[in-house]
Design an enzyme around this catalytic site. Structure first.
Site, PDB file in Angstrom:
ATOM      1  N   HIS A 205      -3.285  -5.793  -5.592  1.00 24.15           N
ATOM      2  CA  HIS A 205      -1.997  -5.197  -5.977  1.00 24.15           C
ATOM      3  C   HIS A 205      -0.780  -5.974  -5.480  1.00 24.15           C
ATOM      4  O   HIS A 205       0.345  -5.584  -5.745  1.00 24.15           O
ATOM      5  CB  HIS A 205      -1.902  -3.767  -5.438  1.00 24.15           C
ATOM      6  CG  HIS A 205      -1.652  -3.709  -3.960  1.00 24.15           C
ATOM      7  ND1 HIS A 205      -2.652  -3.886  -3.031  1.00 24.15           N
ATOM      8  CD2 HIS A 205      -0.524  -3.531  -3.251  1.00 24.15           C
ATOM      9  CE1 HIS A 205      -2.150  -3.802  -1.818  1.00 24.15           C
ATOM     10  NE2 HIS A 205      -0.851  -3.600  -1.905  1.00 24.15           N
TER      11      HIS A 205
HETATM   12  C1  UD1 Z   1       3.911  -0.988  -1.991  1.00 26.85           C
HETATM   13  C2  UD1 Z   1       4.353  -1.883  -0.822  1.00 26.85           C
HETATM   14  C3  UD1 Z   1       3.192  -2.775  -0.397  1.00 26.85           C
HETATM   15  C4  UD1 Z   1       1.951  -1.949  -0.079  1.00 26.85           C
HETATM   16  C5  UD1 Z   1       1.620  -1.042  -1.258  1.00 26.85           C
HETATM   17  C6  UD1 Z   1       0.483  -0.128  -0.892  1.00 26.85           C
HETATM   18  C7  UD1 Z   1       6.691  -2.645  -0.719  1.00 26.85           C
HETATM   19  C8  UD1 Z   1       7.605  -3.775  -0.982  1.00 26.85           C
HETATM   20  N1  UD1 Z   1       5.441  -2.765  -1.236  1.00 26.85           N
HETATM   21  O1  UD1 Z   1       3.592  -1.844  -3.081  1.00 26.85           O
HETATM   22  O2  UD1 Z   1       3.568  -3.488   0.760  1.00 26.85           O
HETATM   23  O3  UD1 Z   1       0.888  -2.814   0.165  1.00 26.85           O
HETATM   24  O4  UD1 Z   1       2.770  -0.234  -1.581  1.00 26.85           O
HETATM   25  O5  UD1 Z   1      -0.206   0.321  -2.006  1.00 26.85           O
HETATM   26  O6  UD1 Z   1       7.062  -1.682  -0.093  1.00 26.85           O
HETATM   27  N2  UD1 Z   1       3.486   3.239  -9.122  1.00 26.85           N
HETATM   28  C9  UD1 Z   1       2.933   4.348  -9.682  1.00 26.85           C
HETATM   29  N3  UD1 Z   1       2.708   5.426  -8.881  1.00 26.85           N
HETATM   30  C10 UD1 Z   1       3.012   5.447  -7.571  1.00 26.85           C
HETATM   31  C11 UD1 Z   1       3.579   4.314  -7.009  1.00 26.85           C
HETATM   32  C12 UD1 Z   1       3.804   3.205  -7.791  1.00 26.85           C
HETATM   33  O7  UD1 Z   1       2.643   4.386 -10.868  1.00 26.85           O
HETATM   34  O8  UD1 Z   1       2.764   6.468  -6.910  1.00 26.85           O
HETATM   35  C13 UD1 Z   1       3.694   2.029  -9.954  1.00 26.85           C
HETATM   36  C14 UD1 Z   1       5.092   1.915 -10.518  1.00 26.85           C
HETATM   37  O9  UD1 Z   1       4.991   1.338 -11.784  1.00 26.85           O
HETATM   38  C15 UD1 Z   1       5.773   0.932  -9.582  1.00 26.85           C
HETATM   39  C16 UD1 Z   1       4.625   0.034  -9.148  1.00 26.85           C
HETATM   40  O10 UD1 Z   1       3.483   0.867  -9.137  1.00 26.85           O
HETATM   41  O11 UD1 Z   1       6.810   0.231 -10.182  1.00 26.85           O
HETATM   42  C17 UD1 Z   1       4.821  -0.594  -7.779  1.00 26.85           C
HETATM   43  O12 UD1 Z   1       5.117   0.384  -6.783  1.00 26.85           O
HETATM   44  P1  UD1 Z   1       5.935  -0.012  -5.440  1.00 26.85           P
HETATM   45  O13 UD1 Z   1       5.967   1.136  -4.510  1.00 26.85           O
HETATM   46  O14 UD1 Z   1       7.234  -0.638  -5.804  1.00 26.85           O
HETATM   47  O15 UD1 Z   1       5.101  -1.180  -4.847  1.00 26.85           O
HETATM   48  P2  UD1 Z   1       3.542  -1.287  -4.545  1.00 26.85           P
HETATM   49  O16 UD1 Z   1       3.000  -2.390  -5.386  1.00 26.85           O
HETATM   50  O17 UD1 Z   1       2.914   0.044  -4.635  1.00 26.85           O
HETATM   51  N1  UDP Z   2      -7.504   2.756  -0.463  1.00 30.75           N
HETATM   52  C1  UDP Z   2      -7.839   3.996  -0.995  1.00 30.75           C
HETATM   53  N2  UDP Z   2      -8.179   4.060  -2.313  1.00 30.75           N
HETATM   54  C2  UDP Z   2      -8.205   2.972  -3.128  1.00 30.75           C
HETATM   55  C3  UDP Z   2      -7.853   1.714  -2.566  1.00 30.75           C
HETATM   56  C4  UDP Z   2      -7.505   1.639  -1.239  1.00 30.75           C
HETATM   57  O1  UDP Z   2      -7.851   5.004  -0.284  1.00 30.75           O
HETATM   58  O2  UDP Z   2      -8.531   3.098  -4.311  1.00 30.75           O
HETATM   59  C5  UDP Z   2      -7.114   2.687   0.955  1.00 30.75           C
HETATM   60  C6  UDP Z   2      -7.867   1.693   1.789  1.00 30.75           C
HETATM   61  O3  UDP Z   2      -9.011   2.298   2.363  1.00 30.75           O
HETATM   62  C7  UDP Z   2      -6.856   1.282   2.849  1.00 30.75           C
HETATM   63  C8  UDP Z   2      -5.536   1.461   2.146  1.00 30.75           C
HETATM   64  O4  UDP Z   2      -5.774   2.239   0.985  1.00 30.75           O
HETATM   65  O5  UDP Z   2      -6.877   2.144   3.972  1.00 30.75           O
HETATM   66  C9  UDP Z   2      -4.949   0.139   1.786  1.00 30.75           C
HETATM   67  O6  UDP Z   2      -3.827   0.321   1.003  1.00 30.75           O
HETATM   68  P1  UDP Z   2      -3.236  -0.790   0.046  1.00 30.75           P
HETATM   69  O7  UDP Z   2      -4.283  -1.794  -0.255  1.00 30.75           O
HETATM   70  O8  UDP Z   2      -2.602  -0.080  -1.083  1.00 30.75           O
HETATM   71  O9  UDP Z   2      -2.053  -1.406   0.925  1.00 30.75           O
HETATM   72  P2  UDP Z   2      -1.990  -2.533   2.051  1.00 30.75           P
HETATM   73  O10 UDP Z   2      -2.982  -2.223   3.100  1.00 30.75           O
HETATM   74  O11 UDP Z   2      -2.213  -3.852   1.377  1.00 30.75           O
HETATM   75  O12 UDP Z   2      -0.579  -2.432   2.519  1.00 30.75           O
END
Ligand code: UD1
Ligand code: UDP
Length: 363
Positions: A205
């Site tokens: 992601h």
């Molecule tokens: C964010 C964090 C990243 C973290 C990740 C965990 C920042 C800059 N990024 O990235 O560090 O690793 O969360 O998963 O803070 N969306 C949905 N539903 C949701 C949330 C997001 O559909 O509940 C979609 C939206 O289209 C959105 C995109 O995902 O634009 C990205 O969401 P965003 O919170 O901006 O960044 P993440 O990629 O989730």
């Molecule tokens: N995770 C989850 N369901 C999923 C994928 C990941 O519960 O389908 C959990 C995973 O066990 C870990 C956390 O989400 O604890 C990691 O989150 P993510 O990869 O979104 O963010 P990052 O750690 O890169 O910030």
């Protein structure tokens, strides 16, 4: 002592859960402020339900947006609540926009900031997370470093050693607290028709991977090569950002079993039983190391170098042939390394330090 726990995304809910549980257990006064950065049920509420966490007292509902929009909206909302609640300390966890905005809003009100998982560095400023974690560390009063290496990173940047506490990573607590529950409560392998060790698990992601067509294509092509070579299911619970980009770039997912993002219990069990995990997630690199499952990281660098040092992880980048080669290397290594992330008592240590019970040496 009144603590404001600020969180907003999936990994923050999971990694703050041991701290929240500890506050509950000890009767420490605290409240949860959810920024609403993540809001879909499978990225948010499922974790409160499965981890049996209390509902947030506040939810700012900021939702998605550009970095500045999201950070700005969170700062405005957090400031309003902090002025109302006047906590003694604000706790943030990790490296998201929620963390940066929460830490900045608090420090400008002269409220102390505690950063859980301080001191991680990829030394790659193209990652939004690197900017967030560096800035959050430099305005924090309590830096809860998960490892000695993270502490050294902070000291190299001139941060006062007296503010740094090596506690271990709260993800170890979360894994230890939930693996047995997962084994009793969920049947995700049966539900997905999988056999232990006879599948690979994937997550991806990161903005710098999935928002760049060539890199995302490289990852998917790599998975195709692996499928051809090993003929076992490749399960990919796909993050909403990635789902969006796959559609936009019209990419093929033929050899992969795509599922929706899973709850923590389901995901943990899938990780623990996987033959190998491919990921660009930070938390997943740690969990695989703790669980003894080989990990191939789909990135060119990592802020979790401990996983490379102990041998649980390898950096593969996004070039298909290199991904396949990395899988072959890692398959020979299962479980024969030590866990560098602590003993599962990080949450307890953090609450001890904040509430003044920290006469012991936690290093
Ligand atoms: C964010 C964090 C990243 C973290 C990740 C965990 C920042 C800059 N990024 O990235 O560090 O690793 O969360 O998963 O803070 N969306 C949905 N539903 C949701 C949330 C997001 O559909 O509940 C979609 C939206 O289209 C959105 C995109 O995902 O634009 C990205 O969401 P965003 O919170 O901006 O960044 P993440 O990629 O989730
Ligand atoms: N995770 C989850 N369901 C999923 C994928 C990941 O519960 O389908 C959990 C995973 O066990 C870990 C956390 O989400 O604890 C990691 O989150 P993510 O990869 O979104 O963010 P990052 O750690 O890169 O910030």
């Amino acid at each position: 002592m009144k603590i404001a726990v600020i969180l907003g995304t999936r990994p923050e809910i999971i990694k703050m859960s041991p701290v929240i549980r500890e506050c509950e257990k000890r009767g420490v006064e605290y409240f949860i402020l959810h920024t609403g950065q993540h809001y879909s049920h499978e990225m948010d509420k499922v974790f409160f339900e499965e981890l049996e966490l209390p509902q947030p007292k506040y939810n700012l509902d900021v939702g998605s947006g550009t970095h500045a929009e999201q950070t700005g909206k969170i700062m405005i909302g957090v400031e309003r609540i902090l002025l109302q609640e006047r906590p003694d300390v604000v706790l943030v966890q990790g490296d998201t926009n929620t963390v940066l905005a929460g830490a900045l809003a608090a420090t400008k009100l002269h409220i102390k900031v505690g950063h859980v998982e301080a001191g991680l560095r990829s030394y790659d400023r193209r990652m939004p997370e690197e900017v967030n974690r560096v800035l959050a560390d430099h305005v924090s009063d309590y830096l809860f470093a998960p490892t000695e290496n993270a502490k050294q990173n902070l000291m190299k940047e001139g941060i006062d050693e007296n503010k740094i506490f090596v506690t271990g990573n709260t993800i170890v607590d979360a894994v230890y607290q939930n693996l047995e529950i997962a084994e009793k409560k969920v049947n995700v392998l049966e539900d997905l028709g999988l056999k232990p060790r006879e599948y690979f698990l994937v997550t991806a992601h990161r903005q710098e991977n999935v928002d760049v067509k060539e890199r995302l294509k490289g990852i998917l092509k790599g998975l195709e090569l692996i499928h051809t070579e090993f003929s076992i299911p490749i399960v990919f619970p796909m993050h909403p950002r990635t789902q969006k980009r796959v559609k936009e770039f019209k990419l093929s997912l033929d050899s992969i079993k795509i599922v929706k993002p899973l709850g923590f219990l389901e995901f943990l069990l899938l990780e623990a039983n996987a033959g190998l995990v491919l990921t660009d997630s930070g938390g997943v690199q740690e969990e695989t190391c703790i669980l003894g499952v080989p990990c191939v990281t789909l990135r060119d660098n990592t802020e979790r170098p401990e996983t490379l040092e102990v041998g649980s992880n390898i950096l593969a980048g996004t070039i298909p042939e290199r991904i396949l080669k990395s899988v072959k290397i890692m398959l020979s290594r299962r479980g024969s390394w030590r866990n560098p992330f602590g003993d599962g008592r990080a949450g307890e240590r953090i609450v001890n330090i904040l509430t003044g019970y920290h006469n012991q040496n936690y290093a």
